[in-house]
Design a protein around this motif. Structure first.
Motif, PDB file in Angstrom:
ATOM      1  N   ASN A  60       0.809  -1.225   0.000  1.00  0.00           N
ATOM      2  CA  ASN A  60       0.000   0.000   0.000  1.00  0.00           C
ATOM      3  C   ASN A  60       0.841   1.274   0.000  1.00  0.00           C
ATOM      4  O   ASN A  60       0.301   2.378  -0.097  1.00  0.00           O
ATOM      5  N   ARG A  61       2.165   1.122   0.096  1.00  0.00           N
ATOM      6  CA  ARG A  61       3.060   2.282  -0.031  1.00  0.00           C
ATOM      7  C   ARG A  61       3.621   2.391  -1.444  1.00  0.00           C
ATOM      8  O   ARG A  61       4.416   3.278  -1.732  1.00  0.00           O
ATOM      9  N   GLY A  62       3.220   1.452  -2.300  1.00  0.00           N
ATOM     10  CA  GLY A  62       3.709   1.460  -3.672  1.00  0.00           C
ATOM     11  C   GLY A  62       5.054   0.787  -3.851  1.00  0.00           C
ATOM     12  O   GLY A  62       5.668   0.883  -4.916  1.00  0.00           O
ATOM     13  N   ILE A  63       5.518   0.068  -2.819  1.00  0.00           N
ATOM     14  CA  ILE A  63       6.809  -0.624  -2.882  1.00  0.00           C
ATOM     15  C   ILE A  63       6.610  -2.031  -3.435  1.00  0.00           C
ATOM     16  O   ILE A  63       5.706  -2.762  -2.994  1.00  0.00           O
ATOM     17  N   GLU A  64       7.427  -2.407  -4.392  1.00  0.00           N
ATOM     18  CA  GLU A  64       7.334  -3.733  -4.999  1.00  0.00           C
ATOM     19  C   GLU A  64       8.132  -4.755  -4.190  1.00  0.00           C
ATOM     20  O   GLU A  64       9.251  -4.492  -3.766  1.00  0.00           O
ATOM     21  N   HIS A  65       7.527  -5.926  -4.003  1.00  0.00           N
ATOM     22  CA  HIS A  65       8.180  -7.036  -3.318  1.00  0.00           C
ATOM     23  C   HIS A  65       8.205  -8.220  -4.282  1.00  0.00           C
ATOM     24  O   HIS A  65       7.140  -8.744  -4.656  1.00  0.00           O
ATOM     25  N   ILE A  66       9.388  -8.614  -4.692  1.00  0.00           N
ATOM     26  CA  ILE A  66       9.514  -9.690  -5.679  1.00  0.00           C
ATOM     27  C   ILE A  66       9.529 -11.040  -4.973  1.00  0.00           C
ATOM     28  O   ILE A  66      10.382 -11.297  -4.112  1.00  0.00           O
ATOM     29  N   LEU A  67       8.583 -11.884  -5.330  1.00  0.00           N
ATOM     30  CA  LEU A  67       8.468 -13.200  -4.714  1.00  0.00           C
ATOM     31  C   LEU A  67       9.407 -14.204  -5.365  1.00  0.00           C
ATOM     32  O   LEU A  67       9.858 -15.157  -4.720  1.00  0.00           O
ATOM     33  N   GLY A  68       9.675 -14.023  -6.649  1.00  0.00           N
ATOM     34  CA  GLY A  68      10.561 -14.957  -7.332  1.00  0.00           C
ATOM     35  C   GLY A  68      10.729 -14.621  -8.795  1.00  0.00           C
ATOM     36  O   GLY A  68      10.022 -13.768  -9.342  1.00  0.00           O
TER      37      GLY A  68
END
Length: 199
Positions: A69-77
């Motif tokens: 919700n902060r617009g930060i991307e989290h790459i799972l794989g």
């Protein structure tokens, strides 16, 4: 049945590394699988989208990520040649995807829709066994990834990534590596400038 116009040998060989395939089973596989090209930065599926596909990577690379919700991307794989990818929630539960799956480079895939995969599974126990093995391996990988996030430092996660994806280390933008190990690009840059201890 007629064979496909594209090369399915890498998929056939991947399946054969787990189970034996007869000529008839190969014909069935080839009659149901489809081919798709995904250009760099295009999406296989976007958050909120519905595109029920189970995809085997022939070439290129896809990244699976979420945006908080902060617009930060989290790459799972990352999915590289010989890997499968897709949004399981979308594929099996007919729900809009919560994941984004995007091509980092021009990518080629072989894929099954929900309908064609079901036909494949019903065609013989060998395919049921193959996908069961993949599901078990996926669970193991997911648990390992979860433990990695919870128990390792950012630097340790960096070296785990380096060992898992040595080719990608030379090709990926730093922001993607940062997104995978769970830090900002700025933090990764600072961490590297301070000197990473070789694992």
């Amino acid at each position: 049945m007629t064979g496909p116009k594209y090369d399915t040998s890498s998929l056939e060989n991947h399946i054969k590394s787990y189970v034996s395939l007869s000529d008839d089973e190969i014909l069935t596989l080839n009659s149901l699988v489809e081919y798709k090209q995904i250009k760099k930065n295009q999406y296989l599926i976007h958050e909120g989208g519905v595109a029920a596909m189970s995809s085997f990577i022939l070439s290129g690379c896809l990244r699976t990520y979420i945006t908080d919700n902060r617009g930060i991307e989290h790459i799972l794989g990352f999915s590289t040649p010989g890997w499968w990818t897709g949004s399981l929630q979308n594929f099996y539960n007919d729900k809009p995807s919560e994941l984004n799956i995007q091509a980092i480079f021009d990518t080629e895939i072989l894929f099954f829709t929900k309908e064609t995969k079901e036909k494949l599974l019903l065609s013989g126990a060998v395919f049921e066994r193959y996908f069961r093995i993949l599901a078990e391996r996926s669970i193991i990988d997911f648990q390992a990834r979860t433990l990695e996030i919870l128990s390792l430092s950012a630097e340790e996660r960096y070296w785990k990534f380096s060992n898992k994806y040595p080719d990608l280390m030379r090709k990926l933008p730093q922001k993607y590596i940062a997104g995978y190990i769970g830090v900002t690009p700025e933090f990764l840059s600072k961490m590297k400038s301070n000197g990473l201890r070789k694992q």
